[in-house]
Design a protein around this motif. Sequence first.
Motif, PDB file in Angstrom:
ATOM      1  N   VAL A 355       0.570  -1.086  -0.154  1.00  0.00           N
ATOM      2  CA  VAL A 355      -0.062   0.104  -0.216  1.00  0.00           C
ATOM      3  C   VAL A 355       0.763   1.524  -0.067  1.00  0.00           C
ATOM      4  O   VAL A 355       0.153   2.307  -0.461  1.00  0.00           O
ATOM      5  CB  VAL A 355      -1.288   0.236   1.458  1.00  0.00           C
ATOM      6  N   LYS A 356       1.568   1.082   1.001  1.00  0.00           N
ATOM      7  CA  LYS A 356       2.942   2.753   0.716  1.00  0.00           C
ATOM      8  C   LYS A 356       3.142   2.422  -0.991  1.00  0.00           C
ATOM      9  O   LYS A 356       3.748   4.020  -1.000  1.00  0.00           O
ATOM     10  CB  LYS A 356       4.198   2.868   2.000  1.00  0.00           C
ATOM     11  N   ARG A 357       4.113   1.579  -1.075  1.00  0.00           N
ATOM     12  CA  ARG A 357       4.582   1.859  -2.441  1.00  0.00           C
ATOM     13  C   ARG A 357       3.185   2.010  -3.862  1.00  0.00           C
ATOM     14  O   ARG A 357       4.110   3.565  -4.232  1.00  0.00           O
ATOM     15  CB  ARG A 357       4.611   0.579  -2.925  1.00  0.00           C
ATOM     16  N   ARG A 358       2.400   1.675  -3.210  1.00  0.00           N
ATOM     17  CA  ARG A 358       1.326   1.973  -4.060  1.00  0.00           C
ATOM     18  C   ARG A 358       0.888   4.001  -3.999  1.00  0.00           C
ATOM     19  O   ARG A 358       0.675   4.918  -4.769  1.00  0.00           O
ATOM     20  CB  ARG A 358      -0.006   1.957  -4.676  1.00  0.00           C
ATOM     21  N   ILE A 359       0.739   4.058  -2.778  1.00  0.00           N
ATOM     22  CA  ILE A 359       0.608   5.475  -2.509  1.00  0.00           C
ATOM     23  C   ILE A 359       2.150   6.054  -2.746  1.00  0.00           C
ATOM     24  O   ILE A 359       1.693   7.447  -3.531  1.00  0.00           O
ATOM     25  CB  ILE A 359       0.391   5.868  -0.778  1.00  0.00           C
ATOM     26  N   ILE A 360       3.125   6.228  -3.220  1.00  0.00           N
ATOM     27  CA  ILE A 360       4.416   6.722  -3.356  1.00  0.00           C
ATOM     28  C   ILE A 360       3.900   7.348  -4.520  1.00  0.00           C
ATOM     29  O   ILE A 360       4.049   8.179  -5.647  1.00  0.00           O
ATOM     30  CB  ILE A 360       5.463   6.073  -3.118  1.00  0.00           C
TER      31      ILE A 360
END
Length: 501
Positions: A355-360
């Motif tokens: 999720v962090k990867r996609r938000i970034i």
Amino acid sequence: MSPEWTIEDWLSRLARREVSARDTVGFYLDRIRRLDPQLRAFLEYDPGDALNQADAADRALAGGTTHQKKPLLGIPVAIKDNLAVRGHPLRCASRILGDFRSPYDATVIEKLRQAGAILLGRLNMDEFAMGSSTENSAFGPTRNPWDLQRTPGGSSGGSAAAVAARECPAALGSDTGGSIRQPAAFCGCVGLKPTYGRVSRYGLVAFASSLDQIGPLAGTVRDTARLLQIIAGHDPRDATSLPDAVPDYLSELDKGVRGLRLGLPREYFAEGLDPQIREAVMAAVRQLTNLGAEVLEVSLPHTPYALATYYVIATAEASTNLARFDGIRYGLRVDGQDPLELYERTRGAGFGSEVKRRIILGTFVLSSGYYDAYYLRAQKVRTLIRRDFLEAFQKVDALVTPATPTPAFRLGEKVSDPLQMYLSDIFTLSCNLAGICGLSLPCGLTREPQLPIGLQLLGPPLGEATLLRIAYAYEQSTPWHKVLPPVARGTSEAALAAASS
């Protein structure tokens, strides 16, 4: 009572009072108790609540309520963990929502209740529906009932595994880039992604708002059509909901495929497709030809750009949608010295790595100086991809493709390589970009080990009736829908050992 019974079987027995709704729910609760410690498809289920719902259904049946009035009366249905059910946890398989409970029902939940369905429990998923293997769940992975060392797919992996193992006769999932169809293919059940706007998204926690759709998973095409009949339709609470009337999907099933034209997109049979999947899909095409369909090759020339286009648009929308999870209004809260530190600590502790990867990534493509180069350009390519499909549907009634490039892969096999994981959805995500409908159903098994192979049917906007008609004709002329995974064939330790060997 048998795990082979379909919703239709249960309904006929309930109507004749051969079984009660309490018997029906008890049967599935027993299977969950026996099987789910191994499968881990369910995140939450309340036997007492389910049995209370069953008792209410039995009272309605005793009082003369018919299945014409309430078409799912007494039938258990399980729910993906990103759908709002009043008074129940709504976590999206994430830690950031903490112990949040939904204050209202999603529209699809209201429709299920009105139809008399019994809400059996909540199913595991990739966190916020971001993943292709259910390994991104904050509560651990779900396992494939065909082989406990393999993934059930994602993000609706819990839904597909529960249906395939007959822990429930049907389930709801959501599909943003293949999250219903890919798990259905990996687990050997039927999964349908409706046309964008055919089913209300009100009460679905958004991942990518222009791509998300709620849809059914079930053991047979007829059961899938029955669920779609219930949940489809216009909803004024969803601005993207289509006003078009809902056809009678069940009455369309028996029309057969004679006279229909089916297209084979050459781009979906390129290098990288597992030979056993190619073989099974082409055998299915020959079967459809034998049943009277005409098959011709077509081209969707912008298909090679679909993966990159999808991951620009989906992550951009995810970045925006997930901004609401900030630790202030609900869910997890990790305090800091100021609001910025509170946001950082809460989101750092609450969101998983994918999720962090996609938000970034999404924040990057929306940022000043990059918006035109990435997001705007992706939207233009999306238009070209949709145009490819609409031009193809001027020549054919539906498209036939593999659902996945490979059978179910082993747990942990692709976790460290996000690109390889993303490629698991290479055949499914174009459907979401184009806003059309898609369906996956079983069309064979691989050799050693035996794993399900999924056949994908793609239809024009609001073409669900045609897809279900084609799928039903194929299903009824082949044995694949009757082949249950080892776990579903019995609840013994031997069956579990066979599945994991």
